[in-house]
Design an enzyme around this catalytic site. Sequence first.
Site, PDB file in Angstrom:
ATOM      1  CB  SER A  83      36.228  35.843  43.734  1.00 23.85           C
ATOM      2  OG  SER A  83      36.437  35.823  42.204  1.00 23.85           O
ATOM      3  CG  LEU A 122      30.707  33.605  36.697  1.00 25.77           C
ATOM      4  CD1 LEU A 122      31.876  33.050  36.105  1.00 25.77           C
ATOM      5  CD2 LEU A 122      29.809  32.381  36.058  1.00 25.77           C
ATOM      6  CG  HIS A 123      31.097  37.178  42.298  1.00 30.84           C
ATOM      7  ND1 HIS A 123      29.643  37.693  42.279  1.00 30.84           N
ATOM      8  CD2 HIS A 123      31.069  35.862  42.819  1.00 30.84           C
ATOM      9  CE1 HIS A 123      29.041  36.765  42.757  1.00 30.84           C
ATOM     10  NE2 HIS A 123      29.884  35.819  43.438  1.00 30.84           N
ATOM     11  CB  ALA A 124      35.108  41.095  39.960  1.00 28.55           C
ATOM     12  N   PRO A 135      36.636  36.937  37.059  1.00 28.73           N
ATOM     13  CG  PRO A 135      36.808  35.563  38.523  1.00 28.73           C
ATOM     14  CD  PRO A 135      36.772  36.787  38.555  1.00 28.73           C
TER      15      PRO A 135
END
Length: 93
Positions: A12, A14-16, A18
């Site tokens: 995904s 570098l979102h949520a 991570p």
Amino acid sequence: MPARTVKVASSSGLHARPAAIFSQAASEQPVAVTIETAEAAPVRASSILMLLTLDVGHGDEVTLRAEGEGAEAALDLLASLLQSNLDEEFQNS
């Protein structure tokens, strides 16, 4: 100033989750670390909100920079995090 350029491996980007894992690790380092893309100015790696503004996707390259005692070790650790699939690691824990 030491730097590392790496490709983000998380599916995904570098979102949520991570970004949360990465920012937490960055905040635990003995030196301030910045992260940037070719299109965006450097931001504090320890700030999840700033990380999200970079809009980093899977396979995108980012550059980490730090200065001071412990910078090399901090960059090595954070670069290795970005090069692993943090989405997958979270699901397996």
